[in-house]
Write a protein that holds these residues in place. Sequence first.
Motif, PDB file in Angstrom:
ATOM      1  N   GLY A  58      11.821  -8.347   2.562  1.00  0.00           N
ATOM      2  CA  GLY A  58      11.533  -7.537   3.741  1.00  0.00           C
ATOM      3  C   GLY A  58      10.218  -6.785   3.658  1.00  0.00           C
ATOM      4  O   GLY A  58       9.812  -6.124   4.598  1.00  0.00           O
ATOM      5  N   MET A  59       9.527  -6.894   2.536  1.00  0.00           N
ATOM      6  CA  MET A  59       8.300  -6.127   2.297  1.00  0.00           C
ATOM      7  C   MET A  59       7.043  -6.967   2.379  1.00  0.00           C
ATOM      8  O   MET A  59       5.985  -6.540   1.959  1.00  0.00           O
ATOM      9  CB  MET A  59       8.357  -5.526   0.885  1.00  0.00           C
ATOM     10  CG  MET A  59       9.104  -4.253   0.836  1.00  0.00           C
ATOM     11  SD  MET A  59       8.316  -3.110   1.954  1.00  0.00           S
ATOM     12  CE  MET A  59       9.756  -2.421   2.681  1.00  0.00           C
ATOM     13  N   ARG A  60       7.156  -8.214   2.837  1.00  0.00           N
ATOM     14  CA  ARG A  60       5.952  -9.046   2.872  1.00  0.00           C
ATOM     15  C   ARG A  60       5.057  -8.645   4.045  1.00  0.00           C
ATOM     16  O   ARG A  60       5.366  -7.735   4.796  1.00  0.00           O
ATOM     17  CB  ARG A  60       6.355 -10.514   2.951  1.00  0.00           C
ATOM     18  CG  ARG A  60       7.171 -10.906   1.722  1.00  0.00           C
ATOM     19  CD  ARG A  60       7.231 -12.376   1.551  1.00  0.00           C
ATOM     20  NE  ARG A  60       7.592 -13.036   2.786  1.00  0.00           N
ATOM     21  CZ  ARG A  60       7.736 -14.355   2.876  1.00  0.00           C
ATOM     22  NH1 ARG A  60       7.549 -15.106   1.837  1.00  0.00           N
ATOM     23  NH2 ARG A  60       8.065 -14.903   4.019  1.00  0.00           N
ATOM     24  N   GLU A  61       3.938  -9.349   4.176  1.00  0.00           N
ATOM     25  CA  GLU A  61       2.984  -9.021   5.247  1.00  0.00           C
ATOM     26  C   GLU A  61       3.656  -9.145   6.613  1.00  0.00           C
ATOM     27  O   GLU A  61       4.512 -10.011   6.801  1.00  0.00           O
ATOM     28  CB  GLU A  61       1.794  -9.992   5.195  1.00  0.00           C
ATOM     29  CG  GLU A  61       0.899  -9.785   3.987  1.00  0.00           C
ATOM     30  CD  GLU A  61       0.336  -8.371   3.932  1.00  0.00           C
ATOM     31  OE1 GLU A  61      -0.050  -7.849   4.991  1.00  0.00           O
ATOM     32  OE2 GLU A  61       0.318  -7.790   2.839  1.00  0.00           O
ATOM     33  N   TRP A 115      10.289  -7.842   7.590  1.00  0.00           N
ATOM     34  CA  TRP A 115      10.961  -7.070   8.643  1.00  0.00           C
ATOM     35  C   TRP A 115      11.251  -5.623   8.277  1.00  0.00           C
ATOM     36  O   TRP A 115      11.565  -4.814   9.135  1.00  0.00           O
ATOM     37  CB  TRP A 115      12.245  -7.790   9.074  1.00  0.00           C
ATOM     38  CG  TRP A 115      13.257  -7.927   7.967  1.00  0.00           C
ATOM     39  CD1 TRP A 115      14.286  -7.107   7.687  1.00  0.00           C
ATOM     40  CD2 TRP A 115      13.315  -8.962   6.989  1.00  0.00           C
ATOM     41  NE1 TRP A 115      14.986  -7.554   6.594  1.00  0.00           N
ATOM     42  CE2 TRP A 115      14.407  -8.692   6.147  1.00  0.00           C
ATOM     43  CE3 TRP A 115      12.536 -10.099   6.734  1.00  0.00           C
ATOM     44  CZ2 TRP A 115      14.745  -9.517   5.069  1.00  0.00           C
ATOM     45  CZ3 TRP A 115      12.881 -10.909   5.669  1.00  0.00           C
ATOM     46  CH2 TRP A 115      13.977 -10.617   4.858  1.00  0.00           C
ATOM     47  N   LEU A 116      11.167  -5.271   6.991  1.00  0.00           N
ATOM     48  CA  LEU A 116      11.439  -3.881   6.616  1.00  0.00           C
ATOM     49  C   LEU A 116      10.171  -3.058   6.481  1.00  0.00           C
ATOM     50  O   LEU A 116      10.214  -1.851   6.309  1.00  0.00           O
ATOM     51  CB  LEU A 116      12.190  -3.838   5.280  1.00  0.00           C
ATOM     52  CG  LEU A 116      13.632  -4.300   5.313  1.00  0.00           C
ATOM     53  CD1 LEU A 116      14.183  -4.369   3.907  1.00  0.00           C
ATOM     54  CD2 LEU A 116      14.477  -3.372   6.162  1.00  0.00           C
ATOM     55  N   ARG A 117       9.022  -3.729   6.539  1.00  0.00           N
ATOM     56  CA  ARG A 117       7.750  -3.029   6.357  1.00  0.00           C
ATOM     57  C   ARG A 117       7.588  -1.939   7.383  1.00  0.00           C
ATOM     58  O   ARG A 117       7.805  -2.149   8.558  1.00  0.00           O
ATOM     59  CB  ARG A 117       6.615  -4.014   6.512  1.00  0.00           C
ATOM     60  CG  ARG A 117       5.827  -4.206   5.272  1.00  0.00           C
ATOM     61  CD  ARG A 117       4.751  -5.190   5.561  1.00  0.00           C
ATOM     62  NE  ARG A 117       3.460  -4.572   5.289  1.00  0.00           N
ATOM     63  CZ  ARG A 117       2.911  -4.580   4.086  1.00  0.00           C
ATOM     64  NH1 ARG A 117       3.510  -5.175   3.099  1.00  0.00           N
ATOM     65  NH2 ARG A 117       1.751  -4.012   3.883  1.00  0.00           N
ATOM     66  N   PRO A 119       0.815  -1.207   0.000  1.00  0.00           N
ATOM     67  CA  PRO A 119       0.000   0.000   0.000  1.00  0.00           C
ATOM     68  C   PRO A 119       0.855   1.267   0.000  1.00  0.00           C
ATOM     69  O   PRO A 119       1.910   1.300   0.638  1.00  0.00           O
ATOM     70  CB  PRO A 119      -0.817  -0.100   1.298  1.00  0.00           C
ATOM     71  CG  PRO A 119      -0.383  -1.330   1.995  1.00  0.00           C
ATOM     72  CD  PRO A 119       0.663  -2.009   1.221  1.00  0.00           C
ATOM     73  N   ALA A 120       0.408   2.271  -0.738  1.00  0.00           N
ATOM     74  CA  ALA A 120       1.050   3.591  -0.716  1.00  0.00           C
ATOM     75  C   ALA A 120      -0.004   4.603  -0.268  1.00  0.00           C
ATOM     76  O   ALA A 120      -1.100   4.211   0.132  1.00  0.00           O
ATOM     77  CB  ALA A 120       1.588   3.922  -2.102  1.00  0.00           C
TER      78      ALA A 120
END
Length: 355
Positions: A323-326, A332-334, A310-311
């Motif tokens: 690192g951008m998964r749910e 871990w980067l979300r 989402p943006a």
Amino acid sequence: MALLEVHDLRTQFRSRAGIVQAVDGVSFHVDEGEMLALVGESGCGKSVTAQSIMRLVPTPGGEIVGGQVMFKGRDILTMPARELRSIRGGGISLVPQDPMTSLNPVLPIGRQITESLKVHLGLRGAAARARAVDLLDMVGIPAPATRLRSYPHQFSGGMRQRVMIAMALSCDPSLILADEITTALDVTIQAQILELLKRLTRELGTAVIFITHDLGVVAGMAERVNVMYGGQIVERATTVDLFDTPRMPYTWGLLGSVPRLDQPRQGKLRPIDGYPPNLAEPPPGCRFAPRCAFRRDVCLEEPPALVSVPAADGRIQEARCWGMREPGDGGWLRGQSWRAALREQNREQNEVHHA
Ligand SMILES: Nc1ncnc2c1ncn2[C@@H]1O[C@H](COP(=O)(O)OP(=O)(O)O)[C@@H](O)[C@H]1O
Ligand SMILES: [Mg+2]
């Protein structure tokens, strides 16, 4: 329908080191009249993507081995030679990086423009000359009628690039591929050429794929950005979202090495350490993992897919990053701020340097 729809494009070169996967599963679209940016460090597959769109991959050695390039609903990769010629002569034009390699040094500029007008539009004689004068005038070349008799070496770098833009626009294309057109120019001239390209293509409703290694020139030019790394698209967003909430550490790195005019400078600019991967032997996991300060084991082992995140304002952007998964799924980067992450990374590296 999009003007251009590239689907799962794959282009390879045979080399002594093996098969180079220069473009490896690239998909994107360009709308009518849109300026779309394609950004990435040198060697990431930007130019080969452009060459593949026009089916101009250098042979022998280069080959498009898969995918579709749908232009106005027709697949360029499978269309007959006759149809392809008409697309190269009118539908899509290329503005190259170095005009000196595309202009003939022993022919006056005017002859080169009128020749192209004859081949592509059937214009001859006075009509062709008049159109050539109009074109040079349109791109801001003073005394255009006189300048038709000049040779390429009698023009400055910026003026030659203006001539190339005039030639690209001469056949009234729907799409222009502008590949690093200002790389060889100094900053002031660069700004003038970019402004000219933006203004003319807006006025004429021409779509542009704006290719650059410099994320700093994208803001103010393109509405949407595709970031390329290692022959693949690794992040895609509107320009605003990409600058506000870049998702992938590669993009963080590109932004970290870009001067931001709208932000106070935080410390000194630094490029990303290391080099893009050798595409004859790409890393088995994420292609950026060997250079990524935020990698985990999975990054080195399994290639991540391009996933939606989402943006702002309900928009989505896409990133190819484990690192951008749910949350709860290893992402871990979300939610991490890229500025905080870069500060942390800089601090750690300074400590290493001082240890
Ligand atoms: N004519 C060619 N022969 C062999 N390899 C090539 C050729 N052109 C490009 N490549 C390789 O394809 C990859 C992508 O190159 P390119 O598209 O030119 O990168 P970019 O434009 O992003 O700098 C690189 O690894 C490059 O070495
Ligand atoms: Mg290139």
